[in-house]
Design a protein around this motif. Structure first.
Motif, PDB file in Angstrom:
ATOM      1  N   GLU A   1      10.809  19.757  55.416  1.00 17.63           N
ATOM      2  CA  GLU A   1      10.672  19.419  53.999  1.00 17.63           C
ATOM      3  C   GLU A   1       9.866  18.136  53.821  1.00 17.63           C
ATOM      4  O   GLU A   1       9.049  18.026  52.909  1.00 17.63           O
ATOM      5  N   ASN A   2      10.082  17.167  54.725  1.00 18.89           N
ATOM      6  CA  ASN A   2       9.291  15.944  54.645  1.00 18.89           C
ATOM      7  C   ASN A   2       7.809  16.237  54.868  1.00 18.89           C
ATOM      8  O   ASN A   2       6.953  15.668  54.193  1.00 18.89           O
ATOM      9  N   SER A   3       7.507  17.129  55.818  1.00 20.52           N
ATOM     10  CA  SER A   3       6.104  17.472  56.075  1.00 20.52           C
ATOM     11  C   SER A   3       5.478  18.126  54.851  1.00 20.52           C
ATOM     12  O   SER A   3       4.342  17.828  54.486  1.00 20.52           O
TER      13      SER A   3
ATOM     14  N   VAL B   1       0.012  13.128  54.648  1.00 18.84           N
ATOM     15  CA  VAL B   1      -0.555  11.818  54.292  1.00 18.84           C
ATOM     16  C   VAL B   1      -0.158  10.679  55.225  1.00 18.84           C
ATOM     17  O   VAL B   1      -0.824   9.656  55.258  1.00 18.84           O
ATOM     18  N   GLY B   2       0.925  10.856  55.981  1.00 17.28           N
ATOM     19  CA  GLY B   2       1.329   9.817  56.918  1.00 17.28           C
ATOM     20  C   GLY B   2       2.041   8.644  56.251  1.00 17.28           C
ATOM     21  O   GLY B   2       2.222   8.614  55.034  1.00 17.28           O
ATOM     22  N   ILE B   3       2.458   7.689  57.079  1.00 21.87           N
ATOM     23  CA  ILE B   3       3.220   6.534  56.594  1.00 21.87           C
ATOM     24  C   ILE B   3       2.512   5.275  57.089  1.00 21.87           C
ATOM     25  O   ILE B   3       2.083   5.219  58.250  1.00 21.87           O
ATOM     26  N   ALA B   4       2.391   4.262  56.243  1.00 21.90           N
ATOM     27  CA  ALA B   4       1.770   3.007  56.654  1.00 21.90           C
ATOM     28  C   ALA B   4       2.636   2.341  57.725  1.00 21.90           C
ATOM     29  O   ALA B   4       3.865   2.418  57.663  1.00 21.90           O
TER      30      ALA B   4
ATOM     31  N   LEU C   1      11.174   1.056  57.240  1.00 25.11           N
ATOM     32  CA  LEU C   1      11.804   1.373  55.964  1.00 25.11           C
ATOM     33  C   LEU C   1      12.153   2.865  55.869  1.00 25.11           C
ATOM     34  O   LEU C   1      13.187   3.250  55.314  1.00 25.11           O
ATOM     35  N   ALA C   2      11.257   3.698  56.428  1.00 29.38           N
ATOM     36  CA  ALA C   2      11.494   5.145  56.376  1.00 29.38           C
ATOM     37  C   ALA C   2      12.816   5.500  57.046  1.00 29.38           C
ATOM     38  O   ALA C   2      13.437   6.515  56.722  1.00 29.38           O
ATOM     39  N   LEU C   3      13.249   4.624  57.992  1.00 30.88           N
ATOM     40  CA  LEU C   3      14.490   4.908  58.709  1.00 30.88           C
ATOM     41  C   LEU C   3      15.693   4.212  58.083  1.00 30.88           C
ATOM     42  O   LEU C   3      16.793   4.293  58.603  1.00 30.88           O
TER      43      LEU C   3
ATOM     44  N   HIS D   1      18.637   5.074  51.767  1.00 35.53           N
ATOM     45  CA  HIS D   1      18.229   4.982  50.364  1.00 35.53           C
ATOM     46  C   HIS D   1      16.833   4.406  50.212  1.00 35.53           C
ATOM     47  O   HIS D   1      16.555   3.711  49.250  1.00 35.53           O
ATOM     48  N   ALA D   2      15.956   4.674  51.185  1.00 36.02           N
ATOM     49  CA  ALA D   2      14.569   4.234  51.042  1.00 36.02           C
ATOM     50  C   ALA D   2      13.703   5.480  50.937  1.00 36.02           C
ATOM     51  O   ALA D   2      13.745   6.339  51.811  1.00 36.02           O
ATOM     52  N   THR D   3      12.950   5.597  49.868  1.00 40.41           N
ATOM     53  CA  THR D   3      12.139   6.790  49.650  1.00 40.41           C
ATOM     54  C   THR D   3      10.861   6.421  48.929  1.00 40.41           C
ATOM     55  O   THR D   3      10.820   5.423  48.209  1.00 40.41           O
ATOM     56  N   SER D   4       9.815   7.225  49.136  1.00 37.26           N
ATOM     57  CA  SER D   4       8.568   7.010  48.400  1.00 37.26           C
ATOM     58  C   SER D   4       8.452   8.027  47.273  1.00 37.26           C
ATOM     59  O   SER D   4       7.429   8.130  46.632  1.00 37.26           O
ATOM     60  N   LYS D   5       9.527   8.818  47.037  1.00 36.89           N
ATOM     61  CA  LYS D   5       9.368   9.976  46.155  1.00 36.89           C
ATOM     62  C   LYS D   5       9.819   9.766  44.718  1.00 36.89           C
ATOM     63  O   LYS D   5       9.339  10.439  43.816  1.00 36.89           O
ATOM     64  N   ILE D   6      10.772   8.876  44.517  1.00 37.05           N
ATOM     65  CA  ILE D   6      11.159   8.567  43.138  1.00 37.05           C
ATOM     66  C   ILE D   6      11.337   7.058  42.994  1.00 37.05           C
ATOM     67  O   ILE D   6      11.579   6.351  43.976  1.00 37.05           O
TER      68      ILE D   6
ATOM     69  N   PHE E   1      14.314  13.344  48.018  1.00 36.97           N
ATOM     70  CA  PHE E   1      14.287  12.217  47.075  1.00 36.97           C
ATOM     71  C   PHE E   1      15.479  11.294  47.293  1.00 36.97           C
ATOM     72  O   PHE E   1      15.571  10.243  46.691  1.00 36.97           O
ATOM     73  N   ARG E   2      16.394  11.655  48.200  1.00 40.80           N
ATOM     74  CA  ARG E   2      17.593  10.840  48.371  1.00 40.80           C
ATOM     75  C   ARG E   2      17.416   9.733  49.393  1.00 40.80           C
ATOM     76  O   ARG E   2      18.248   8.840  49.474  1.00 40.80           O
ATOM     77  N   GLY E   3      16.354   9.820  50.204  1.00 37.70           N
ATOM     78  CA  GLY E   3      16.128   8.798  51.218  1.00 37.70           C
ATOM     79  C   GLY E   3      17.239   8.712  52.235  1.00 37.70           C
ATOM     80  O   GLY E   3      17.570   7.632  52.723  1.00 37.70           O
TER      81      GLY E   3
ATOM     82  N   ALA F   1      17.750  11.457  54.793  1.00 34.22           N
ATOM     83  CA  ALA F   1      17.630  12.337  55.953  1.00 34.22           C
ATOM     84  C   ALA F   1      17.308  11.569  57.226  1.00 34.22           C
ATOM     85  O   ALA F   1      18.035  11.662  58.224  1.00 34.22           O
ATOM     86  N   LEU F   2      16.200  10.791  57.209  1.00 40.59           N
ATOM     87  CA  LEU F   2      15.804  10.123  58.449  1.00 40.59           C
ATOM     88  C   LEU F   2      16.869   9.153  58.960  1.00 40.59           C
ATOM     89  O   LEU F   2      17.222   9.216  60.142  1.00 40.59           O
ATOM     90  N   PRO F   3      17.410   8.266  58.133  1.00 39.37           N
ATOM     91  CA  PRO F   3      18.471   7.386  58.668  1.00 39.37           C
ATOM     92  C   PRO F   3      19.677   8.162  59.176  1.00 39.37           C
ATOM     93  O   PRO F   3      20.270   7.770  60.201  1.00 39.37           O
TER      94      PRO F   3
HETATM   95  P1  ADP Z   1      13.352  11.523  51.364  1.00 40.95           P
HETATM   96  O1  ADP Z   1      12.618  12.699  51.892  1.00 40.95           O
HETATM   97  O2  ADP Z   1      14.546  11.920  50.584  1.00 40.95           O
HETATM   98  O3  ADP Z   1      12.480  10.554  50.657  1.00 40.95           O
HETATM   99  P2  ADP Z   1      13.723  10.869  54.143  1.00 40.95           P
HETATM  100  O4  ADP Z   1      14.741  10.037  54.825  1.00 40.95           O
HETATM  101  O5  ADP Z   1      13.629  12.293  54.529  1.00 40.95           O
HETATM  102  O6  ADP Z   1      13.974  10.712  52.590  1.00 40.95           O
HETATM  103  O7  ADP Z   1      12.320  10.174  54.357  1.00 40.95           O
HETATM  104  C1  ADP Z   1      12.120   8.825  53.968  1.00 40.95           C
HETATM  105  C2  ADP Z   1      10.680   8.540  53.630  1.00 40.95           C
HETATM  106  O8  ADP Z   1       9.884   8.616  54.801  1.00 40.95           O
HETATM  107  C3  ADP Z   1      10.050   9.546  52.691  1.00 40.95           C
HETATM  108  O9  ADP Z   1      10.283   9.193  51.340  1.00 40.95           O
HETATM  109  C4  ADP Z   1       8.581   9.463  53.057  1.00 40.95           C
HETATM  110  O10 ADP Z   1       7.944   8.411  52.366  1.00 40.95           O
HETATM  111  C5  ADP Z   1       8.612   9.110  54.510  1.00 40.95           C
HETATM  112  N1  ADP Z   1       8.376  10.316  55.348  1.00 40.95           N
HETATM  113  C6  ADP Z   1       9.298  10.994  56.060  1.00 40.95           C
HETATM  114  N2  ADP Z   1       8.719  12.030  56.735  1.00 40.95           N
HETATM  115  C7  ADP Z   1       7.406  11.988  56.449  1.00 40.95           C
HETATM  116  C8  ADP Z   1       6.270  12.785  56.833  1.00 40.95           C
HETATM  117  N3  ADP Z   1       6.393  13.847  57.660  1.00 40.95           N
HETATM  118  N4  ADP Z   1       5.065  12.432  56.332  1.00 40.95           N
HETATM  119  C9  ADP Z   1       4.923  11.361  55.516  1.00 40.95           C
HETATM  120  N5  ADP Z   1       5.956  10.585  55.115  1.00 40.95           N
HETATM  121  C10 ADP Z   1       7.189  10.877  55.574  1.00 40.95           C
END
Ligand code: ADP
Ligand code: MG
Length: 601
Positions: free
Chosen positions: A32-34, A61-64, A70-72, A75-80, A94-96, A98-100
């Motif tokens: 879903e993140n992809s 698009v990748g992550i800076a 922060l992605a880990l 409650h950190a997300t780039s989506k909302i 959108f919940r931020g 999954a990764l943590p």
């Molecule tokens: P969420 O998907 O709810 O925002 P996640 O914990 O799944 O929370 O991911 C956190 C953040 O990491 C995402 O908001 C996104 O910015 C970044 N991210 C995670 N996986 C990817 C990916 N495959 N490509 C680009 N950004 C990613």
């Protein structure tokens, strides 16, 4: 123990308990993140049922580099960024969380290179430990590698099943995601072996190929293509003809704005759409896509987001149900003779055995006990029917046109009608076909028999009004929906805070248990905002009448009678199958016959 703040690691592990149940849940979150990152290519590598390794690489698009840690974090997300964003969220995540969560129960490596940047960065995390981001080698896009799932939570690990079982869950996730985005190429390796390789599917033909490789060729060859728009609701996809039904609800894919959901309102709407073309206990097969304004649906109802809440579930229900119904209604006999998707010509010639097994259904039991009058009524209808269509038939033959189902030649052992059309030979199950035609006729007459112009249902007052004790909430519901009750033939009044009085019921259901019916309708209304119970009960009764009034086997039909039946089938909606989903007719074209006799080889 005094109250104290839990350490972050434990908080994440608690969250993981909710969303990360097994390797398949990891895969779902990563995929879903992809997709959210706009990837068009996704590579999945799994080892030992995903327990040892689950890696997803994408070209999104990748992550800076600076944002990697922060992605880990929780409650950190780039989506909302605000409540308004949440209320119209279109991304899958959108919940931020999954990764943590995943990172707290595995050894995770996150490697990413932002689009347009020259350098990739990586960050590693093991349990509570998290390293700084370091420069790494990598292409544009993101790779998330999850190793040794649940290595630090032995209790969860014990719940994992055999590698094979876990793998089958993983594959299910991959298939489901692959159906959700035709624009993304997906490859899957398990223990180094390529298991799935799905190229991007643009044209309808390519999409059908992907559906076939996920759901099987049989499904797509029996499928009807659906596409319908109403206001800002849009439904498209494939639904199996009733002749391809399942004993389990295992081939049902529904995507809402690109998200796989399993929602009560939807499941019920589709089921209703198949009403009276499927035998009780059989399940329809479908792959459907509903698009609507995200503001009208709440996806934040469930942590794994399988369930959703519609703002107006009733109009969604009606839209889906009607679309399915009208798509199925187009399956009049003879209409699809030239269309291979009908599956009938090929099926008849090539798979006589499995067809016989598939359609071995008993007749339905008498649910409301049809009286003599029912039989008389329907045979009267049949006579009217034969008279009018026989006349029409003569006109057609005079002008030299051959109708789709052709002209009758013989009645075989009082069971099958043989007819000749422009393609070759048509074989009709006379009883099944007549039953269907009679049923549709009765239904039409019944629905059109109402007292008002809208063609409501004919009601009959009860000699003694029936008092039913209900809850206050149910009484309120009935009061608010009095019009709806009347339109389905139930005249219901409120008798007190917790009583309802039934004054009139549909004529057809005078022998039915009105109280049980009322309770069922109330519970449907409460759950989905609509109910078809009364109509269902009436239709069941009509189906029984149709069955009893239809041509019995071993009565020889005259040519005129047979031709009349063929013409009636052509003019009747849904006449491709009988009331239980068995086919009513099949066709052997000249080519099929040539093949049978090996002519021209
Ligand atoms: P969420 O998907 O709810 O925002 P996640 O914990 O799944 O929370 O991911 C956190 C953040 O990491 C995402 O908001 C996104 O910015 C970044 N991210 C995670 N996986 C990817 C990916 N495959 N490509 C680009 N950004 C990613
Ligand atoms: Mg996510």
């Amino acid at each position: 123990m005094p109250i104290h703040q839990l350490p972050p690691q434990l908080v994440n592990q608690i969250a993981a308990g909710e969303v990360i149940e097994r390797p398949a849940s990891v895969l779902k979150e990563l995929l879903e993140n992809s997709l959210d990152a706009g990837a068009t290519e996704v590579d999945i590598d799994l080892e030992q049922g995903g327990i040892k390794l689950c890696r997803v690489r994408d070209n999104g698009v990748g992550i800076a580099g600076a944002e990697l840690p922060l992605a880990l974090s929780r409650h950190a997300t780039s989506k909302i960024g605000s409540l308004e964003d949440l209320e119209r969220v279109a991304s899958l995540g959108f919940r931020g969380e999954a990764l943590p969560s995943i990172a707290s129960v595995s050894r995770l490596t996150l490697l990413s290179r932002q689009r347009g940047e020259g350098q990739a960065w990586a960050v590693e995390s093991t349990g509570a430990e998290r390293d700084e981001a370091r420069p790494a080698a990598g292409l544009e896009g993101t790779s998330v590698e999850v190793r040794d799932l649940f290595y630090n939570t032995p209790a969860r690990r014990r719940f994992l099943r055999a590698e094979r079982t876990e793998y089958s869950h993983l594959e299910k996730v991959a298939r489901q995601i692959s159906l959700s985005r035709f624009s993304v190429a997906i490859r899957l390796n398990h223990n180094g072996k390529r298991v799935l390789n799905l190229p991007v599917a643009r044209s309808l033909e390519e999409q059908e190929r992907r559906v076939a490789s996920v759901c099987g060729k049989e499904f797509i060859s029996h499928a009807l293509y659906v596409e319908h728009e109403l206001g800002d609701l849009r439904l498209r996809g494939w639904i199996a003809r009733p002749t391809f039904s399942r004993s389990q609800p295992d081939l049902q894919y529904f995507f809402l704005n690109g998200r796989a959901v399993r929602d009560r309102v939807i499941v019920n709407a589709v089921k209703q759409g198949y009403r009276d073309v499927l035998f009780h206990g059989r399940h329809p097969a479908y792959v459907l896509y509903l698009e609507m304004d995200p503001a009208y649906v709440d996806v934040n109802a469930h942590p794994a987001k399988h369930e959703v809440r519609f703002r107006d579930s009733r109009s969604v229900h009606n839209f889906v149900r009607r679309t399915i119904e009208s798509t199925l209604a187009e399956t009049s006999a003879g209409m699809n003779a030239a269309q291979p998707a009908a599956g009938l010509p090929a099926g008849a010639a090539e798979r006589p055995r499995d067809r016989a097994g598939e359609f071995n259904h008993p007749q339905p039991s008498l649910r409301f006990g049809a009286g003599r009058q029912g039989i008389a009524e329907s045979s009267h209808l049949y006579r009217a029917l034969t008279a009018t269509s026989a006349a029409a038939n003569e006109g057609e033959s005079a002008s030299g046109d051959i109708p789709p189902l052709g002209f009758a030649i013989a009645h075989l052992h009082g069971v099958y009608i043989l007819a000749r059309n422009s393609e070759g030979l048509v074989i009709v199950d006379a009883h099944a076909a007549h039953e269907r035609v009679t049923y549709e006729r009765l239904k039409g007459a019944y629905l059109g028999a109402g007292p008002d112009e809208a063609g409501g249902v004919q009601r009959q007052p009860l000699l003694i009004p029936l008092r039913v004790n209900v809850s206050t909430a149910e009484a309120d519901l009935a009061e608010a929906n009095a019009d709806k009750f009347a339109s389905i033939g139930l005249l219901v009044e409120r008798g007190g805070p917790e009583t309802l009085t039934v004054r009139e019921i549909p004529v057809l259901l005078r022998n039915a248990n009105a109280e049980a019916l009322l309770r069922d309708v109330l519970s449907d209304l409460g759950e989905t905002g609509a109910s078809d119970r009364v109509e269902d009960a009436c239709f069941d009764l009509l189906a029984t009448m149709a069955c009893h009034g239809s041509v019995r086997a071993n009565r020889n039909l005259s040519l005129d009678e047979m031709n009349a039946l063929l013409r009636a089938m052509e003019a009747t909606e849904r006449s491709d199958q009988c009331n239980h989903g068995r086919p009513t007719w099949t066709q052997l074209s000249m080519q099929d016959l040539d093949r049978l006799f090996q002519r021209g080889r």
